[in-house]
Design an enzyme around this catalytic site. Structure first.
Site, PDB file in Angstrom:
ATOM      1  N   ARG A 105      15.348  35.547  -4.186  1.00  0.00           N
ATOM      2  CA  ARG A 105      16.454  35.597  -3.225  1.00  0.00           C
ATOM      3  C   ARG A 105      16.351  36.857  -2.382  1.00  0.00           C
ATOM      4  O   ARG A 105      15.493  37.695  -2.614  1.00  0.00           O
ATOM      5  CB  ARG A 105      17.804  35.538  -3.956  1.00  0.00           C
ATOM      6  N   CYS A 109      15.004  39.762   6.473  1.00  0.00           N
ATOM      7  CA  CYS A 109      15.042  41.099   7.084  1.00  0.00           C
ATOM      8  C   CYS A 109      16.304  41.185   7.944  1.00  0.00           C
ATOM      9  O   CYS A 109      16.561  40.298   8.772  1.00  0.00           O
ATOM     10  CB  CYS A 109      13.797  41.294   7.942  1.00  0.00           C
ATOM     11  N   ASN A 143      25.780  38.161  -0.357  1.00  0.00           N
ATOM     12  CA  ASN A 143      25.898  38.597  -1.753  1.00  0.00           C
ATOM     13  C   ASN A 143      25.113  39.881  -1.944  1.00  0.00           C
ATOM     14  O   ASN A 143      23.904  39.920  -1.691  1.00  0.00           O
ATOM     15  CB  ASN A 143      25.343  37.533  -2.712  1.00  0.00           C
ATOM     16  N   GLU A 144      25.794  40.925  -2.336  1.00  0.00           N
ATOM     17  CA  GLU A 144      25.165  42.200  -2.720  1.00  0.00           C
ATOM     18  C   GLU A 144      24.103  42.673  -1.739  1.00  0.00           C
ATOM     19  O   GLU A 144      22.902  42.638  -2.044  1.00  0.00           O
ATOM     20  CB  GLU A 144      24.566  42.086  -4.127  1.00  0.00           C
ATOM     21  N   GLU A 315      32.234  40.713  -9.856  1.00  0.00           N
ATOM     22  CA  GLU A 315      31.453  40.248 -11.006  1.00  0.00           C
ATOM     23  C   GLU A 315      31.603  41.279 -12.126  1.00  0.00           C
ATOM     24  O   GLU A 315      31.249  42.441 -11.943  1.00  0.00           O
ATOM     25  CB  GLU A 315      29.967  40.127 -10.639  1.00  0.00           C
ATOM     26  N   TRP A 323      18.609  41.503 -16.824  1.00  0.00           N
ATOM     27  CA  TRP A 323      17.752  42.215 -15.856  1.00  0.00           C
ATOM     28  C   TRP A 323      17.489  43.666 -16.201  1.00  0.00           C
ATOM     29  O   TRP A 323      16.705  44.323 -15.517  1.00  0.00           O
ATOM     30  CB  TRP A 323      18.356  42.126 -14.455  1.00  0.00           C
ATOM     31  N   GLU A 363      18.137  33.413 -14.557  1.00  0.00           N
ATOM     32  CA  GLU A 363      19.216  34.068 -15.311  1.00  0.00           C
ATOM     33  C   GLU A 363      19.646  33.280 -16.549  1.00  0.00           C
ATOM     34  O   GLU A 363      20.783  33.400 -17.000  1.00  0.00           O
ATOM     35  CB  GLU A 363      20.396  34.346 -14.374  1.00  0.00           C
ATOM     36  N   GLN A 364      18.725  32.507 -17.112  1.00  0.00           N
ATOM     37  CA  GLN A 364      19.114  31.702 -18.289  1.00  0.00           C
ATOM     38  C   GLN A 364      19.435  32.561 -19.501  1.00  0.00           C
ATOM     39  O   GLN A 364      20.065  32.100 -20.441  1.00  0.00           O
ATOM     40  CB  GLN A 364      18.061  30.649 -18.610  1.00  0.00           C
ATOM     41  N   MET A 365      19.024  33.845 -19.512  1.00  0.00           N
ATOM     42  CA  MET A 365      19.360  34.727 -20.633  1.00  0.00           C
ATOM     43  C   MET A 365      20.622  35.559 -20.355  1.00  0.00           C
ATOM     44  O   MET A 365      20.949  36.466 -21.111  1.00  0.00           O
ATOM     45  CB  MET A 365      18.193  35.671 -20.940  1.00  0.00           C
ATOM     46  N   HIS A 366      21.306  35.277 -19.242  1.00  0.00           N
ATOM     47  CA  HIS A 366      22.494  36.053 -18.860  1.00  0.00           C
ATOM     48  C   HIS A 366      23.743  35.365 -19.410  1.00  0.00           C
ATOM     49  O   HIS A 366      24.009  34.207 -19.108  1.00  0.00           O
ATOM     50  CB  HIS A 366      22.561  36.119 -17.333  1.00  0.00           C
TER      51      HIS A 366
HETATM   52  C1  GAL Z   1      24.422  40.380  -9.588  1.00  0.00           C
HETATM   53  C2  GAL Z   1      24.344  39.192  -8.648  1.00  0.00           C
HETATM   54  C3  GAL Z   1      24.568  37.882  -9.371  1.00  0.00           C
HETATM   55  C4  GAL Z   1      23.803  37.852 -10.652  1.00  0.00           C
HETATM   56  C5  GAL Z   1      24.199  39.014 -11.498  1.00  0.00           C
HETATM   57  C6  GAL Z   1      23.517  39.036 -12.849  1.00  0.00           C
HETATM   58  O1  GAL Z   1      23.648  41.434  -9.115  1.00  0.00           O
HETATM   59  O2  GAL Z   1      25.274  39.311  -7.608  1.00  0.00           O
HETATM   60  O3  GAL Z   1      24.183  36.826  -8.527  1.00  0.00           O
HETATM   61  O4  GAL Z   1      22.440  37.886 -10.356  1.00  0.00           O
HETATM   62  O5  GAL Z   1      23.871  40.194 -10.832  1.00  0.00           O
HETATM   63  O6  GAL Z   1      23.911  40.156 -13.594  1.00  0.00           O
END
Ligand code: GAL
Length: 625
Positions: A105, A109, A143-144, A315, A323, A363-366
């Site tokens: 993602r 630019c 997003n971010e 969030e 991560w 992100e399956q481990m999140h």
């Molecule tokens: C943030 C992001 C989310 C998700 C999350 C995981 O940085 O906005 O989409 O990736 O982290 O911790």
């Protein structure tokens, strides 16, 4: 104002027949908001110009119908594959001059005009379609910004846009050459289109060039965000939010915040501790399952300032993330504590990320509030508990603190451009000061340097590139390195520092390796950086000169204080302006609201304080006397 909870949800990840059950369970848990849509471009517009809004219409209906308010995200952080085919040159370039690829993602630019127009187009379509939808009660832009280091791009589009930015700022190459000092090393330019980006140079580029590029890069983010805000405002009266991150100095969050109604940020305390903070191993071990006791609070206080007081957590970490270098599970109670801490710092809403753990992809481990099979994950009960407690406690308001701390993005860019010592890091300098103030039991407001300093009894403004006129404005603590450059990164004509109201001369500065701090008489030390101070009256001394001086309402620190020296400085200046302090136990922090004092125990052991035993991950509040 009523404080609320919410959650991030991805209807496009789940069969449609699950949505109603999910929505009902969210409401049952006590959640009022649900954020959706921010990565779903490939499902909104599967082919260029071919739209499928049906599923999103139905998702909003189902969620809204269950009683939830929807935050609708624009999907521009994830341009679909066809977009890359349509605009093969839309990618950001890294500092090695390589384009960043498709397959995750944020691969655009900020200087790609055609992509900015694509972003305008999809935002307008969404705003037209959902702007009056009664369930859409807020918007999130993109997003971010800067996640995965994407705000600064060295692409050909960025180069052309930077040349244009320079032409507008400096008007002539003569003026630019003078401002940057390009006579040095024969770096003079004859035309703006000769100016490259400051990467891939043989050795260090001109810091004035880097500073200009950083200001330009920030302006590009502001412009990108503003396009979306303008489109949304044309069709919707709902507030516009962006979700910032922790420890990001790639763009000026005050400037982006000026276009938002509400700032928010994404709080992952445990990931940050291991990933982003420069914590020692001892600190990492102690706070492994809690996060650093000040990092979250600092960002709460910072982002509160970026959009005139209104802010959210968009969030909130619920459990292990995926991560960080290692991803432990939080101490039971922390997902509750983090939410309460945000409310105590004035958050209107805290949204947990995410509703259900995804069984697929990156992100399956999140963790989420639910496991992939829909069984509850540990944070679900904690969210429900916060919701119940909020109902019982009622509104606690947001107090203005008596102590302010300046955070200035321009200074961050400047000292990143030329640190002079390997560990001179502006964020860390300000954050050290913040920690020291909090250990003294002080509630702090983070403010821009343009703050009306007179509104606060005491302002700390360490490390400012240039110093505004703070004469006669409460007591202001400056230094080290403050006012040592002009706006264009050269040494002021009259010598450094250039600070009105301070007859101070710094004949030389030196930087110090970690093993060579300089002791301050009476306790503590200065480290990393030392200004040799001549002039104004010394209030602290080292063997080689003053460690801090004072004149009128200004105190100047001649170095980067260690923990003990910060404590002594704070004792000294708070006594001057009659602000009371309390030495808190190592793991305990407090924040005052309008009505209550909140205590948070970030430590692994119970803490006895204020006649209470506060458990690990414990929150305690008492009405203010
Ligand atoms: C943030 C992001 C989310 C998700 C999350 C995981 O940085 O906005 O989409 O990736 O982290 O911790």
């Amino acid at each position: 104002m009523k404080r609320t909870l919410g959650v991030c949800y991805y209807p496009e990840h789940w069969p449609e027949d699950m949505w109603a059950r999910d929505a009902a369970q969210m409401v049952e848990t006590g959640l009022s908001w649900v954020r959706i849509g921010e990565f779903a471009w490939s499902r909104m517009e599967p082919q260029p110009g071919q739209f499928d809004w049906g599923w999103l219409d139905r998702a909003i209906d189902v969620l809204g119908g269950a009683g939830l308010q929807v935050i609708l995200g624009t999907p521009t952080a994830t341009p679909p594959r066809w977009m890359a085919d349509k605009h093969p040159d839309m990618f950001a370039f890294d500092d090695q001059g390589r384009p960043r690829g498709f397959g995750s993602r944020r691969h655009y630019c900020f200087s790609h005009d055609a992509y900015r127009e694509e972003s305008r187009r999809i935002t307008r379509l969404m705003a037209e379609r959902y702007g009056k939808n009664p369930h859409v009660a807020a918007w999130q832009t993109d997003n971010e910004y800067d996640c995965h280091d994407t705000a600064i791009s060295y692409s050909p589009h960025a180069r052309a846009a930077f040349q244009d930015w320079c032409a507008q700022r400096y008007q002539s190459t003569d003026a630019l050459n003078r401002a940057w000092g390009n006579v040095f090393w024969s770096m003079d330019y004859d035309r703006f289109d000769q100016i490259e980006l400051p990467n891939l140079t043989v050795t260090e580029p001109n810091p004035a060039h880097v500073l200009a590029f950083r200001r330009f890069s920030s302006d590009q983010v502001v412009r990108f965000n503003r396009v979306q805000c303008d489109e949304i405002r044309a069709y919707s009266a709902a507030p516009i939010i962006h979700n910032f991150m922790g420890r990001i100095t790639a763009f000026d969050h005050y400037d982006v915040g000026a276009d938002l109604d509400i700032s928010s940020w994404d709080s992952y305390p445990m990931g940050f501790l291991l990933d982003r903070m420069g914590a020692t191993d001892e600190e990492k071990a102690r706070y492994l399952r809690q996060g650093d006791p000040d990092f979250q609070a600092f960002h709460h206080d910072l982002y509160r300032a970026t959009s005139r007081g209104r802010w959210w957590i968009m969030e909130q970490q619920p459990g292990p993330v995926n991560w960080a270098p290692w991803n432990p599970a939080p101490l039971p109670g922390m997902p509750r504590l983090w939410a309460w801490e945000a409310f105590a710092h004035g958050a209107e809403t805290v949204c947990y990320f995410r509703w259900r753990q995804a069984p697929f992809a990156q992100e399956q481990m999140h963790a989420g509030l639910l496991q992939p099979n829909s069984d509850p994950a540990p944070a679900l009960d904690e969210a429900a508990q916060v919701a119940r407690e909020m109902g019982q406690l009622g509104d606690v308001g947001t107090a203005t603190a008596r102590v302010a701390l300046v955070f200035d993005y321009d200074s961050a860019y400047a000292w990143e451009a030329q640190p002079q010592g390997a560990d001179f890091d502006y964020f860390q300098l300000v954050f050290d000061c913040y920690k020291a103030l909090r250990r003294k039991g002080l509630s702090v407001d983070v403010v821009p340097k343009t703050v009306d300093a007179a509104a606060y009894g005491l302002v700390f403004a360490p490390g400012l590139l240039t110093v505004p006129d703070y004469r006669g404005a409460g007591h202001v603590v400056l230094g080290p390195r403050a006012g040592s450059k002009t706006e264009e990164f050269s040494i002021p004509d009259g010598g450094a520092p250039d600070i009105q109201g301070l007859d101070l001369h710094v004949p030389f500065v030196e930087t110090l390796p970690p093993f060579a701090p300089i002791p301050v008489q009476g306790g503590g030390a200065i480290q990393k950086w030392r200004d040799q101070l001549e002039g104004a009256g010394a209030i602290f001394q080292t063997a080689s000169g003053a460690a801090a001086v004072r004149q009128g309402n200004l105190t100047y620190l001649g170095g980067w204080p260690d923990e003990l020296f910060w404590a002594r400085i704070i004792d000294d200046v708070t006594a001057l302006v009659d602000i009371e302090t309390t030495d808190l136990p190592r793991d305990l922090r407090l924040r005052d609201t309008d009505t209550h004092r909140f205590y948070f125990n970030y430590g692994p052991h119970p803490v006895d304080f204020a006649g209470q035993t506060i458990d690990p991950a414990g929150v305690y509040w008492e009405p203010l006397k």
